[in-house]
Write an enzyme that holds these catalytic residues in place. Structure first.
Site, PDB file in Angstrom:
ATOM      1  N   GLU A  80      10.288 -12.884  29.193  1.00  0.00           N
ATOM      2  CA  GLU A  80      12.001 -12.262  29.084  1.00  0.00           C
ATOM      3  C   GLU A  80      10.954 -10.708  29.405  1.00  0.00           C
ATOM      4  OE1 GLU A  80      15.610 -12.415  27.091  1.00  0.00           O
ATOM      5  OE2 GLU A  80      13.911 -12.938  28.353  1.00  0.00           O
ATOM      6  N   ASP A 108       9.031 -17.501  27.276  1.00  0.00           N
ATOM      7  CA  ASP A 108       9.314 -15.611  26.958  1.00  0.00           C
ATOM      8  C   ASP A 108       8.713 -15.069  26.994  1.00  0.00           C
ATOM      9  OD1 ASP A 108      12.401 -15.588  26.592  1.00  0.00           O
ATOM     10  OD2 ASP A 108      11.642 -16.772  24.331  1.00  0.00           O
TER      11      ASP A 108
END
Length: 252
Positions: A80, A108
């Site tokens: 992310e 992420d």
């Protein structure tokens, strides 16, 4: 809400969120709740990773910024915070190196200690409801899910919370602080409820005497805004720029 976000979050996080929304044609002055949500999610991802390293023995250790061992390998790879092309490049590289199964959706983080991808969630609702939504979407046992709420609750796959209690408490404290500061400014109810957000938006537009043609509808479509952030290669110096984010929001 926009003013609150700019005061409460690190400028780097704000800039990344702005670029993300602009890329998808989303107006942060209209979709202020989404702006705040993106910034919050980014910060939690960074806080999840910061200070965690792996030493030469393969052990996971927590290292403060001033420690000379900060050159050790980061335990977590942050996915992310990168544009989609870069993010998939990182994911593919990890899969080729570790033999991990390629996820269907961009996660992420990647945990080099436990050799698994991680999906981070931050919710304004019940943690178990959001967890189930994430699990139903991902449909993979190879991606670990960890959900945080603004009330201090959390839920993770097989009750495996990955981080030590102190690190998780730091994240929970930050989220609780954000909630309290929103409440102090009368923003929390609209952040939680779309109906309240619409009322607040109309009130703000009227008070600012904006042009009559400006849309007042609160958009609730799902987008990939969190996945199209600018490339941001994380190294041992990234915590310096982010440390200010961990401080309490300035009072109004």
């Amino acid at each position: 809400m926009e003013d609150f976000v700019r005061q409460c979050f690190n400028p780097m996080i704000v800039e990344l969120a702005e670029k993300a929304m602009k890329e998808y044609g989303e107006d942060l002055k209209i979709e202020t709740n989404k702006f705040a949500a993106i910034c919050t999610h980014l910060e939690v991802c960074f806080m999840y990773s910061d200070f965690h390293f792996i030493n030469e023995q393969g052990e996971s250790i927590v290292v403060e910024l001033d420690d000379p061992n900060a050159l050790l390998k980061h335990r977590f790879e942050i996915i992310e915070g990168r544009d989609r092309t870069m993010a998939w490049t990182v994911v593919n590289s990890i899969c080729n190196t570790t033999g991990a199964e390629k996820p269907k959706f961009l996660p992420d983080l990647y945990d080099y200690k436990k050799n698994r991808f991680i999906e981070i969630g931050v919710t304004r609702r019940e943690v178990h409801i959001y967890y189930l939504e994430k699990a139903n979407k991902i449909k993979s046992e190879n991606t670990h899910i960890h959900i945080f709420s603004f009330t201090g609750e959390e839920m993770a796959t097989k009750a495996d919370y990955t981080l030590d209690e102190e690190s998780r408490a730091r994240i929970k404290t930050r989220l609780f602080t954000i909630r309290q500061e929103m409440a102090n400014r009368g923003l929390w109810d609209s952040f939680v409820s779309p109906k309240e957000a619409k009322k607040q938006l109309k009130k703000d537009l009227k008070s600012q005497e904006l042009c009559a043609g400006l849309p007042t509808k609160v958009f609730r479509r799902t987008s990939s805004a969190l996945r199209i952030l600018e490339p941001m290669w994380m190294d041992s110096n990234r915590t310096v720029a982010l440390r200010a984010s961990f401080l309490k929001c300035p009072k109004k």
